[in-house]
Design a protein around this motif. Sequence first.
Motif, PDB file in Angstrom:
ATOM      1  N   GLU A  44     -26.794 -74.007  47.608  1.00  0.00           N
ATOM      2  CA  GLU A  44     -26.975 -72.865  48.535  1.00  0.00           C
ATOM      3  C   GLU A  44     -26.011 -71.738  48.159  1.00  0.00           C
ATOM      4  N   VAL A  45     -26.125 -70.627  48.877  1.00  0.00           N
ATOM      5  CA  VAL A  45     -25.195 -69.664  48.367  1.00  0.00           C
ATOM      6  C   VAL A  45     -24.386 -69.141  49.654  1.00  0.00           C
ATOM      7  N   TYR A  46     -23.139 -69.050  49.165  1.00  0.00           N
ATOM      8  CA  TYR A  46     -22.245 -68.592  50.286  1.00  0.00           C
ATOM      9  C   TYR A  46     -21.231 -67.639  49.695  1.00  0.00           C
ATOM     10  N   ARG A  47     -21.193 -66.367  50.356  1.00  0.00           N
ATOM     11  CA  ARG A  47     -20.302 -65.285  49.867  1.00  0.00           C
ATOM     12  C   ARG A  47     -20.686 -65.049  48.112  1.00  0.00           C
ATOM     13  N   GLY A  48     -21.842 -64.889  47.730  1.00  0.00           N
ATOM     14  CA  GLY A  48     -22.277 -64.906  46.504  1.00  0.00           C
ATOM     15  C   GLY A  48     -21.777 -65.941  45.228  1.00  0.00           C
ATOM     16  N   THR A  49     -21.254 -67.008  45.992  1.00  0.00           N
ATOM     17  CA  THR A  49     -21.217 -68.021  44.910  1.00  0.00           C
ATOM     18  C   THR A  49     -22.035 -69.082  45.182  1.00  0.00           C
ATOM     19  N   GLU A  50     -22.431 -69.864  44.303  1.00  0.00           N
ATOM     20  CA  GLU A  50     -23.734 -71.078  44.502  1.00  0.00           C
ATOM     21  C   GLU A  50     -22.988 -72.179  44.430  1.00  0.00           C
ATOM     22  N   TYR A  51     -23.414 -73.183  45.302  1.00  0.00           N
ATOM     23  CA  TYR A  51     -22.560 -74.487  45.443  1.00  0.00           C
ATOM     24  C   TYR A  51     -23.531 -75.724  45.620  1.00  0.00           C
ATOM     25  N   GLN A  52     -23.445 -76.724  45.189  1.00  0.00           N
ATOM     26  CA  GLN A  52     -24.353 -77.808  45.468  1.00  0.00           C
ATOM     27  C   GLN A  52     -23.884 -78.628  46.889  1.00  0.00           C
ATOM     28  N   VAL A  53     -25.000 -78.958  47.451  1.00  0.00           N
ATOM     29  CA  VAL A  53     -24.793 -79.388  48.919  1.00  0.00           C
ATOM     30  C   VAL A  53     -25.414 -81.044  48.729  1.00  0.00           C
ATOM     31  N   ASP A  54     -24.503 -81.826  48.392  1.00  0.00           N
ATOM     32  CA  ASP A  54     -24.956 -83.266  47.815  1.00  0.00           C
ATOM     33  C   ASP A  54     -25.381 -83.990  49.112  1.00  0.00           C
ATOM     34  N   PHE A  55     -25.155 -84.010  50.324  1.00  0.00           N
ATOM     35  CA  PHE A  55     -25.526 -84.708  51.322  1.00  0.00           C
ATOM     36  C   PHE A  55     -26.502 -84.002  52.368  1.00  0.00           C
ATOM     37  N   VAL A  56     -27.584 -84.252  52.518  1.00  0.00           N
ATOM     38  CA  VAL A  56     -28.437 -83.596  53.542  1.00  0.00           C
ATOM     39  C   VAL A  56     -28.249 -84.014  55.092  1.00  0.00           C
TER      40      VAL A  56
END
Length: 112
Positions: A44-56
């Motif tokens: 996901e992208v939050y405030r221009g920073t991409e990060y990995q969401v491991d647990f859905v």
Amino acid sequence: MRKIEAIIKPFRLDAVKDALNGLGVTGMTISEVKGFGRQRGHKEVYRGTEYQVDFVAKVKVELVVAADMLDKVVAAIVAAANTNKVGDGKIFVLPLEAAVRIRTGEAGAAAI
């Protein structure tokens, strides 16, 4: 008796519940859970920073049915929860040795 544990997408819960009610299933337990399978989460992208969401976020539906109802119940869950997309979930079927209704002391099929 069999215990069914289904891990499904949260927005499919109402469809699964309605399908099970149509079969006469009288009770179930719902839990909000998080986890991942083959999809390994998502980015996901939050405030221009991409990060990995491991647990859905998922929903776990647990119910106990008589052995003769098993195939119908599993088929109803599959039909109602299916979106033909990755992450639709899994269904686990376990043998159940005993069930007891605490209030009355009824056991076996009478308890469900």
